[in-house]
Design a protein around this motif. Structure first.
Motif, PDB file in Angstrom:
ATOM      1  N   MET A   1       1.818   4.634  -9.171  1.00 48.18           N
ATOM      2  CA  MET A   1       2.738   3.742  -8.523  1.00 48.18           C
ATOM      3  C   MET A   1       3.047   4.755  -7.089  1.00 48.18           C
ATOM      4  O   MET A   1       3.643   3.790  -5.414  1.00 48.18           O
ATOM      5  N   GLN A   2       3.496   5.378  -7.355  1.00 46.89           N
ATOM      6  CA  GLN A   2       4.675   6.332  -6.263  1.00 46.89           C
ATOM      7  C   GLN A   2       3.561   6.438  -4.986  1.00 46.89           C
ATOM      8  O   GLN A   2       3.623   6.533  -3.887  1.00 46.89           O
ATOM      9  N   LYS A   3       2.242   7.046  -5.139  1.00 42.75           N
ATOM     10  CA  LYS A   3       1.359   6.778  -4.046  1.00 42.75           C
ATOM     11  C   LYS A   3       0.821   5.481  -2.968  1.00 42.75           C
ATOM     12  O   LYS A   3       0.929   5.810  -1.855  1.00 42.75           O
ATOM     13  N   ILE A   4       0.889   4.759  -3.827  1.00 41.26           N
ATOM     14  CA  ILE A   4       1.696   3.510  -2.999  1.00 41.26           C
ATOM     15  C   ILE A   4       3.036   3.594  -2.120  1.00 41.26           C
ATOM     16  O   ILE A   4       2.655   3.524  -0.834  1.00 41.26           O
ATOM     17  N   TYR A   5       4.135   3.346  -2.499  1.00 42.12           N
ATOM     18  CA  TYR A   5       4.407   3.304  -2.604  1.00 42.12           C
ATOM     19  C   TYR A   5       5.430   4.509  -1.235  1.00 42.12           C
ATOM     20  O   TYR A   5       5.743   4.321  -0.234  1.00 42.12           O
ATOM     21  N   SER A   6       4.269   6.054  -1.316  1.00 35.18           N
ATOM     22  CA  SER A   6       4.444   6.959  -0.273  1.00 35.18           C
ATOM     23  C   SER A   6       3.361   6.596   0.640  1.00 35.18           C
ATOM     24  O   SER A   6       3.926   6.694   2.102  1.00 35.18           O
ATOM     25  N   PHE A   7       1.744   5.830   0.482  1.00 40.19           N
ATOM     26  CA  PHE A   7       1.462   5.605   1.933  1.00 40.19           C
ATOM     27  C   PHE A   7       2.264   4.848   2.710  1.00 40.19           C
ATOM     28  O   PHE A   7       2.160   4.874   4.313  1.00 40.19           O
ATOM     29  N   LEU A   8       3.208   2.962   1.753  1.00 40.28           N
ATOM     30  CA  LEU A   8       3.119   2.651   2.329  1.00 40.28           C
ATOM     31  C   LEU A   8       4.748   3.103   3.015  1.00 40.28           C
ATOM     32  O   LEU A   8       5.269   2.374   4.847  1.00 40.28           O
ATOM     33  N   LYS A   9       5.196   4.042   2.788  1.00 49.16           N
ATOM     34  CA  LYS A   9       6.191   4.450   3.586  1.00 49.16           C
ATOM     35  C   LYS A   9       6.046   5.328   5.203  1.00 49.16           C
ATOM     36  O   LYS A   9       6.733   5.686   5.945  1.00 49.16           O
TER      37      LYS A   9
ATOM     38  N   PHE B   1      -6.905  10.602   6.779  1.00 49.84           N
ATOM     39  CA  PHE B   1      -5.710  11.358   6.144  1.00 49.84           C
ATOM     40  C   PHE B   1      -5.507  11.757   4.900  1.00 49.84           C
ATOM     41  O   PHE B   1      -5.581  11.959   3.677  1.00 49.84           O
ATOM     42  N   PHE B   2      -5.250  10.218   4.653  1.00 46.19           N
ATOM     43  CA  PHE B   2      -4.689  10.252   3.273  1.00 46.19           C
ATOM     44  C   PHE B   2      -5.668   9.994   2.205  1.00 46.19           C
ATOM     45  O   PHE B   2      -5.574  10.166   1.277  1.00 46.19           O
ATOM     46  N   ALA B   3      -6.996  10.136   2.613  1.00 45.07           N
ATOM     47  CA  ALA B   3      -8.467   9.847   1.823  1.00 45.07           C
ATOM     48  C   ALA B   3      -8.894  11.618   1.019  1.00 45.07           C
ATOM     49  O   ALA B   3      -9.047  11.472   0.271  1.00 45.07           O
ATOM     50  N   ILE B   4      -8.879  12.316   2.191  1.00 47.72           N
ATOM     51  CA  ILE B   4      -8.596  13.728   1.963  1.00 47.72           C
ATOM     52  C   ILE B   4      -7.864  14.285   1.492  1.00 47.72           C
ATOM     53  O   ILE B   4      -8.042  14.965   0.046  1.00 47.72           O
ATOM     54  N   SER B   5      -6.895  13.493   1.242  1.00 46.10           N
ATOM     55  CA  SER B   5      -5.616  14.046  -0.015  1.00 46.10           C
ATOM     56  C   SER B   5      -5.571  13.805  -1.106  1.00 46.10           C
ATOM     57  O   SER B   5      -5.473  14.204  -2.505  1.00 46.10           O
ATOM     58  N   LEU B   6      -6.230  12.922  -1.667  1.00 45.79           N
ATOM     59  CA  LEU B   6      -6.087  11.662  -2.591  1.00 45.79           C
ATOM     60  C   LEU B   6      -8.144  12.630  -3.088  1.00 45.79           C
ATOM     61  O   LEU B   6      -7.516  13.453  -4.400  1.00 45.79           O
ATOM     62  N   ILE B   7      -8.834  12.917  -2.291  1.00 48.31           N
ATOM     63  CA  ILE B   7     -10.232  13.901  -2.805  1.00 48.31           C
ATOM     64  C   ILE B   7      -9.678  15.722  -3.008  1.00 48.31           C
ATOM     65  O   ILE B   7     -10.020  15.914  -4.249  1.00 48.31           O
ATOM     66  N   ASN B   8      -8.985  15.932  -2.347  1.00 48.88           N
ATOM     67  CA  ASN B   8      -8.238  17.363  -2.380  1.00 48.88           C
ATOM     68  C   ASN B   8      -7.230  17.433  -3.876  1.00 48.88           C
ATOM     69  O   ASN B   8      -7.396  18.438  -4.531  1.00 48.88           O
TER      70      ASN B   8
END
Length: 127
Positions: A1-9, A118-125
């Motif tokens: 859930m925190q990743k969603i808020y970070s993305f929306l932020k 950018f966000f997808a790469i951070s998920l993959i890494n």
């Protein structure tokens, strides 16, 4: 859930700033041009499709972390097809000069794609 808020932020201010910049450019530089799509409809499309695709990437990353990159490529293909479907009424219209409309759509498209990449790469890494 925190990743969603970070993305929306990040995506909400990104979208708002891009919207106002593009709206200002269209209203000042292209004030005499008639656009098929309004700026808000273009940004609403980009915002919704980007948030939905990131939510899907989060789901894939949580359930199949090694398949996130493939999911990103698949989502990118689906986004491309959705963009074409979104632009079909413009392409079938009687508008003489469609180039400003296509530019007004694809410039934010590629900026959103860069943002999502950018966000997808951070998920993959992280896995």
């Amino acid at each position: 859930m925190q990743k969603i808020y970070s993305f929306l932020k990040y995506i909400i201010p990104f979208s708002v700033v891009l919207f106002f910049v593009q709206n200002y450019i269209i209203n000042t530089v292209f004030e005499k041009s008639l656009f098929f799509y309004s700026t808000w409809s273009i940004y609403l499309f980009h915002f919704i499709i980007t948030v939905l695709s990131y939510l899907f990437l989060l789901f894939v990353n949580k359930t199949f972390p090694d398949k996130t990159g493939f999911a990103f490529m698949g989502v990118s293909l689906i986004k491309m097809m959705a963009a074409v479907v979104f632009l079909i009424p413009l392409l079938q219209s009687d508008l003489k000069n469609q180039i400003p409309d296509v530019g007004a759509f694809f410039i934010p498209y590629f900026l959103y794609l860069l943002f999502e990449t950018f966000f997808a790469i951070s998920l993959i890494n992280k896995h």
